[in-house]
Design an enzyme around this catalytic site. Structure first.
Site, PDB file in Angstrom:
ATOM      1  N   GLY A  98      21.631  27.674  95.675  1.00  0.00           N
ATOM      2  CA  GLY A  98      22.741  28.121  96.500  1.00  0.00           C
ATOM      3  C   GLY A  98      22.656  29.624  96.666  1.00  0.00           C
ATOM      4  O   GLY A  98      22.071  30.318  95.838  1.00  0.00           O
ATOM      5  N   GLN A 117      25.184  38.056  98.525  1.00  0.00           N
ATOM      6  CA  GLN A 117      23.997  38.185  97.683  1.00  0.00           C
ATOM      7  C   GLN A 117      22.806  38.752  98.451  1.00  0.00           C
ATOM      8  O   GLN A 117      21.807  39.114  97.852  1.00  0.00           O
ATOM      9  CB  GLN A 117      23.628  36.841  97.052  1.00  0.00           C
ATOM     10  CG  GLN A 117      24.649  36.392  96.018  1.00  0.00           C
ATOM     11  CD  GLN A 117      24.206  35.113  95.360  1.00  0.00           C
ATOM     12  OE1 GLN A 117      24.500  34.026  95.845  1.00  0.00           O
ATOM     13  NE2 GLN A 117      23.493  35.257  94.267  1.00  0.00           N
ATOM     14  N   CYS A 148      22.363  32.835  88.122  1.00  0.00           N
ATOM     15  CA  CYS A 148      22.691  33.413  89.427  1.00  0.00           C
ATOM     16  C   CYS A 148      21.491  34.210  89.915  1.00  0.00           C
ATOM     17  O   CYS A 148      20.859  34.936  89.130  1.00  0.00           O
ATOM     18  CB  CYS A 148      23.913  34.322  89.286  1.00  0.00           C
ATOM     19  SG  CYS A 148      24.433  35.106  90.811  1.00  0.00           S
ATOM     20  N   LEU A 149      21.189  34.083  91.195  1.00  0.00           N
ATOM     21  CA  LEU A 149      20.056  34.824  91.763  1.00  0.00           C
ATOM     22  C   LEU A 149      20.305  36.327  91.738  1.00  0.00           C
ATOM     23  O   LEU A 149      19.352  37.106  91.806  1.00  0.00           O
ATOM     24  CB  LEU A 149      19.786  34.355  93.187  1.00  0.00           C
ATOM     25  CG  LEU A 149      19.369  32.891  93.317  1.00  0.00           C
ATOM     26  CD1 LEU A 149      19.208  32.502  94.781  1.00  0.00           C
ATOM     27  CD2 LEU A 149      18.095  32.614  92.537  1.00  0.00           C
ATOM     28  N   HIS A 154      30.619  27.979  92.254  1.00  0.00           N
ATOM     29  CA  HIS A 154      29.904  29.241  92.050  1.00  0.00           C
ATOM     30  C   HIS A 154      29.823  30.027  93.358  1.00  0.00           C
ATOM     31  O   HIS A 154      30.106  31.233  93.391  1.00  0.00           O
ATOM     32  CB  HIS A 154      28.504  28.921  91.499  1.00  0.00           C
ATOM     33  CG  HIS A 154      27.646  30.104  91.240  1.00  0.00           C
ATOM     34  ND1 HIS A 154      27.395  30.568  89.966  1.00  0.00           N
ATOM     35  CD2 HIS A 154      26.952  30.920  92.073  1.00  0.00           C
ATOM     36  CE1 HIS A 154      26.580  31.614  90.038  1.00  0.00           C
ATOM     37  NE2 HIS A 154      26.295  31.853  91.313  1.00  0.00           N
ATOM     38  N   GLU A 155      29.434  29.363  94.439  1.00  0.00           N
ATOM     39  CA  GLU A 155      29.281  30.059  95.725  1.00  0.00           C
ATOM     40  C   GLU A 155      30.634  30.495  96.290  1.00  0.00           C
ATOM     41  O   GLU A 155      30.748  31.593  96.852  1.00  0.00           O
ATOM     42  CB  GLU A 155      28.511  29.192  96.728  1.00  0.00           C
ATOM     43  CG  GLU A 155      27.110  28.805  96.287  1.00  0.00           C
ATOM     44  CD  GLU A 155      26.242  29.952  95.786  1.00  0.00           C
ATOM     45  OE1 GLU A 155      26.425  31.107  96.234  1.00  0.00           O
ATOM     46  OE2 GLU A 155      25.376  29.707  94.938  1.00  0.00           O
ATOM     47  N   HIS A 178      31.564  33.653  94.574  1.00  0.00           N
ATOM     48  CA  HIS A 178      30.869  34.822  95.129  1.00  0.00           C
ATOM     49  C   HIS A 178      31.623  35.395  96.317  1.00  0.00           C
ATOM     50  O   HIS A 178      31.805  36.608  96.426  1.00  0.00           O
ATOM     51  CB  HIS A 178      29.450  34.455  95.580  1.00  0.00           C
ATOM     52  CG  HIS A 178      28.408  34.656  94.540  1.00  0.00           C
ATOM     53  ND1 HIS A 178      28.180  35.862  93.927  1.00  0.00           N
ATOM     54  CD2 HIS A 178      27.509  33.793  94.009  1.00  0.00           C
ATOM     55  CE1 HIS A 178      27.193  35.738  93.061  1.00  0.00           C
ATOM     56  NE2 HIS A 178      26.777  34.489  93.087  1.00  0.00           N
TER      57      HIS A 178
END
Length: 181
Positions: free
Chosen positions: A56, A61, A104-105, A146-147, A150
């Site tokens: 995701g 991000q 997380c990226l 999670h997204e 963000h």
């Protein structure tokens, strides 16, 4: 046989925004322009997510403060969920609360046990403005929550407490990507 292109196949990989960048801690703005620039952003986000081997990715991000996320994520039964949501709203998050590993990226290589609900429902629109409703359980529900976090300016480490939070933030401070080493 596939009748449509693979998401991200025409996109460009963008630089990943890392923990500490203010865009990750600021609520994103609603999307109002559903033109070609939104489609390009979504394609680029898919390309970036795949290049980083993620499941995701939220627009902030990649440094864009817009309410958009993409996903290609399995659930606990290994069913693949693929898509994007523009102007998402987390309308339901319920069921059992599960503490599971989350990464997380924007914090590459760091993972911590994070509590999330086992079921989530997100509503929003697609790149053309058509309504979408996405329901997920297990790992996919974790991804949806999670997204959405963000886009609200929250990183998963903000949900941690005590030694889990301290350990994750210490690892982030020592990471090569944070020190430039």
């Amino acid at each position: 046989m596939r009748n449509r292109p693979i998401p991200g196949s025409s996109g460009h990989v963008r630089a990943m925004t890392l923990l500490g960048d203010p865009v990750l801690h600021t609520p994103c703005e609603p999307v109002t322009d559903f033109g070609p620039s939104l489609s390009r952003l979504i394609e680029d986000m898919f390309a970036t997510m795949y290049a980083a081997q993620g499941v995701g990715l939220a627009a902030n991000q990649v440094g864009v403060a817009a309410r958009v996320f993409v996903y290609d994520c399995p659930d606990d039964e290994d069913v693949r969920h693929l898509g994007h949501v523009v102007n998402p709203r987390l309308v339901e998050a319920d069921g059992v609360t599960v503490r599971g590993p989350e990464g997380c990226l924007s914090l590459p290589g760091i993972e911590a046990g994070t509590e999330r609900f086992d079921r989530a429902v997100v509503e929003g629109v697609d790149r053309l403005g058509a309504p979408v409703r996405v329901e997920g359980t297990g790992f996919f529900a974790r991804c949806l929550q999670h997204e959405c976090d963000h886009l609200a300016g929250t990183v998963y480490t903000d949900r941690l407490t005590g030694w889990r939070r301290a350990r994750a933030l210490r690892a982030a401070r020592r990471a090569k990507w944070a020190t430039g080493a």
